[in-house]
Design an enzyme around this catalytic site. Structure first.
Site, short mmCIF file in Angstrom:
data_model
loop_
_atom_site.label_atom_id
_atom_site.label_comp_id
_atom_site.label_asym_id
_atom_site.label_seq_id
_atom_site.Cartn_x
_atom_site.Cartn_y
_atom_site.Cartn_z
N SER A 16 58.61 0.30 -44.39
CA SER A 16 58.81 -1.13 -44.70
C SER A 16 58.33 -1.53 -46.10
CB SER A 16 58.11 -2.03 -43.68
OG SER A 16 58.55 -1.75 -42.39
N ASP A 73 70.32 -1.92 -44.23
CA ASP A 73 70.14 -1.86 -45.68
C ASP A 73 71.45 -2.11 -46.42
OD1 ASP A 73 67.48 -1.56 -46.39
OD2 ASP A 73 67.46 0.54 -45.81
N THR A 191 44.62 4.43 -55.63
CA THR A 191 45.76 5.30 -55.94
C THR A 191 45.85 6.51 -55.00
OG1 THR A 191 44.49 6.66 -57.48
CG2 THR A 191 45.64 4.76 -58.41
N GLN A 195 48.72 9.47 -54.44
CA GLN A 195 48.50 10.87 -54.83
C GLN A 195 48.87 11.79 -53.68
OE1 GLN A 195 44.57 11.71 -56.44
NE2 GLN A 195 44.35 9.60 -57.12
N LYS A 226 45.81 6.93 -64.26
CA LYS A 226 45.36 7.78 -63.16
C LYS A 226 46.55 8.31 -62.36
CE LYS A 226 41.58 7.41 -59.86
NZ LYS A 226 40.67 6.45 -59.24
N CYS A 384 81.21 -15.07 -32.84
CA CYS A 384 81.57 -14.03 -31.87
C CYS A 384 81.20 -14.47 -30.45
CB CYS A 384 80.94 -12.70 -32.27
SG CYS A 384 81.83 -11.30 -31.57
N HIS A 510 82.80 -12.07 -37.67
CA HIS A 510 81.44 -12.23 -38.20
C HIS A 510 81.50 -12.60 -39.69
CE1 HIS A 510 79.18 -10.45 -34.76
NE2 HIS A 510 80.36 -9.95 -34.52
N GLU A 512 79.26 -13.72 -41.46
CA GLU A 512 77.98 -13.39 -42.11
C GLU A 512 77.99 -12.04 -42.81
OE1 GLU A 512 78.55 -13.37 -38.88
OE2 GLU A 512 77.32 -11.92 -37.78
N1 GLN Z 1 79.74 -9.44 -26.24
C1 GLN Z 1 80.89 -10.03 -26.83
C2 GLN Z 1 82.06 -9.07 -26.92
O1 GLN Z 1 81.89 -7.89 -26.83
C3 GLN Z 1 80.57 -10.60 -28.20
C4 GLN Z 1 80.17 -9.55 -29.20
C5 GLN Z 1 79.47 -10.10 -30.40
O2 GLN Z 1 78.93 -11.22 -30.38
N2 GLN Z 1 79.40 -9.33 -31.46
O3 GLN Z 1 83.17 -9.50 -27.08
#
Ligand code: GLN
Length: 535
Positions: A16, A73, A191, A195, A226, A384, A510, A512
């Site tokens: 982390s 990531d 440090t 090391q 160092k 979703c 999605h 996002e």
């Molecule tokens: N569980 C729901 C599906 O499989 C929604 C999936 C989700 O929100 N990514 O359709």
């Protein structure tokens, strides 16, 4: 592209420390210096991909355009670089072993004993070089997951050791990210852990070219001297990475420390332009100087874990900055939302998001939240599963279809308004079998989504098995919940909206996953705008 250069990022002392952010920040600086750059993550676990992992274990599962379920990531890689990643950007030990074992069964190694060295390491090296061979990138940054000394990372470290010599001194370098802890009692930075961690790396035959040192206090000259002495690293290549207020500060901090210069120097490259982060810093200024605030409720079942909704949180932050507001996110556990307490818990929010998810835990709470947003005209974004819950809520409370549900939650529901997709019915294996990656959607012109996107044809990323049941299409849309976006080829409903509500949109995809610092997502931008108006 001739002569691709490779940068490897390893981690020491503790997990982390933010290898992903350092890798993404360096990539940003190199990109701004005129180079084509991408970042790859090698994960040492045996799952083929993180798609089968519980978010509590590993945070959000990120999805790329080509439908790869990947490590979190990659969120930062795409956010920072504003270029898409793909399956090739995330490789796990599971995938490496699967390839080697499949080859063994096919007889590719006939007569030979299959071993970690050379067979596993060869496959790792092949995956690292694959991105370079596309010809699309001048620099590849490969982040090795885990911490040096972990049993799981050994084959990766060995592969990097081999590659460094194969590629040549000026074509590859190793950055080791480490921690320089501050001992409050002694009032001193220490440090020794670094090391030891470098010694551990050297035992595997690898010595770092650059040390990036995470710290809570500035590293003074003595500390750098160092570290240089004990770790065989030039003093100029010891880079301080002090705790930042936001991850978006890190590229600027690394620029100030000259990480990009040291890297280019060692790789014998000359910057094509000076790495000015103009658009980035415009965003950062707005992010840090909001003129107002909005209160957004995020209803989900993993809310106690920040990483579970990483992309949603970042998309909201980005959309907030561009709207010049600070987005205060109120994580609300769906399992704790009842019919009785929903008003109390959601009162005062300027907007409500119902998060994606799987399984029936907390489902009724999500439905209660949708009802509250619908009836009280609070801007609502259902993502979703959140969109599916909006359909169920509407069916139950507006159409009075008692016990309407998704067959994911109740196989015997009398009104399966959300149902399993036809081609999912025959799927028995769990890994990588959902409807994944980018699919097209056609948006109706008379809709809020069209206003947000400003275009009819969009393509968004997906990760689901269930869908809006088109047997209820007429009944539900006639009653006022409109399907304003559908897949042009299959008719699968992608977007649902309530036109007589200030802003009520549910999306099967999605959004996002595609919001970046330079290109915030239009739906999040418009949602935040509606939340500001709702204040
Ligand atoms: N569980 C729901 C599906 O499989 C929604 C999936 C989700 O929100 N990514 O359709």
């Amino acid at each position: 592209m001739p002569n691709t250069k490779y940068i490897f990022v390893t981690g020491g002392v503790s997990s982390s420390l933010g290898k992903g952010i350092i890798a993404a920040s360096l990539a940003k600086l190199l990109q701004s210096s005129g180079f084509s750059v991408t970042i790859q993550k090698l994960d040492p676990y045996i799952n083929i991909d993180p798609g089968t992992l519980n978010p509590y274990e590993h945070g959000e599962c990120y999805v790329t355009n080509d439908g790869a379920e990947t490590d979190l990531d990659l969120v930062h890689y795409e956010r920072f670089l504003n270029i898409p990643t793909s399956q090739a950007n995330n490789v796990t030990t599971g995938r490496i072993y699967q390839t080697v074992i499949n080859k063994e069964r096919k007889g590719d190694y006939l007569g030979k004993t299959v071993q970690i060295i050379p067979h596993i390491t060869d496959e790792i090296k092949k995956r690292i070089k694959l991105l370079g061979e596309t010809g699309d990138y001048e620099i590849i940054i490969t982040e090795i997951g885990g911490t040096v000394g972990d049993i799981e990372s050994l084959p990766y470290i060995e592969s990097v050791r081999q590659l460094r010599w194969e590629l040549g001194q000026t074509n590859a370098l190793v950055i080791h990210l480490t921690l320089v802890p501050y001992l409050a009692a002694a009032k001193e930075l220490k440090t020794k852990p670094t090391q030891h961690s470098v010694k551990e790396l050297m035992q595997s035959g690898l010595s770092p070219d650059i040390l990036v040192c995470r710290t809570e206090h500035h590293l003074n000259d003595g500390i750098k001297t160092k570290l240089a002495l004990f770790c065989n690293v030039e003093k100029e290549a010891i880079i301080e990475s002090i705790d930042a207020k936001t991850i978006y500060d890190v590229p600027n901090l690394m620029l100030k420390e000259g990480l990009d210069k040291v890297v280019l120097n060692k790789l014998e490259l000359t910057a094509k332009k000076s790495p000015e982060l103009v658009a980035w810093n415009e965003f950062l200024y707005k992010f840090k100087n909001p003129v107002d605030t909005v209160e957004i409720g995020l209803i989900g079942k993993y809310v106690e874990l920040q990483d579970a909704y990483k992309s949603i949180l970042e998309s909201l932050g980005q959309a907030g900055a561009y709207n010049e507001v600070k987005v205060n996110i109120h994580p609300i556990h769906s399992a704790e939302l009842s019919k009785e307490n929903v008003e109390n818990k959601l009162e005062g929010l300027n907007g409500i998001i119902v998060a994606p998810g799987f399984g029936d835990r907390g489902i009724e709470g999500k439905i209660n939240a949708v009802k509250y947003a619908r009836e009280n005209k609070i801007p609502f974004l259902g993502i979703c599963l959140g969109m599916q819950m909006a359909v169920i809520e509407f069916a139950r409370n507006v159409l009075h279809l008692k016990n309407a549900n998704s067959t994911e939650m109740d196989n015997d529901t009398p009104y399966p308004v959300i149902d399993i997709m036809e081609d999912q019915k025959k799927v028995t294996e769990k890994g990588g079998t959902m409807r994944l990656g980018s699919w097209d959607c056609k948006i109706q012109k008379e809709s809020k989504s069209y206003m947000a996107y400003g275009k009819e044809s969009i393509s968004e990323r997906h990760r689901h098995r269930y869908e809006f049941n088109n047997n209820y299409f007429d009944q539900i849309t006639k009653a006022g919940l409109k399907a304003t976006g559908v897949n042009p080829d299959t008719g699968l409903v992608e977007i649902m909206e309530l036109p007589d509500h200030p802003w009520f949109i549910g999306v099967q995809f999605h959004p996002e996953y595609k919001s970046t610092v330079i290109d915030p997502h239009p739906l999040f931008l418009d949602f935040i705008k509606a939340c500001i108006l709702n204040k």
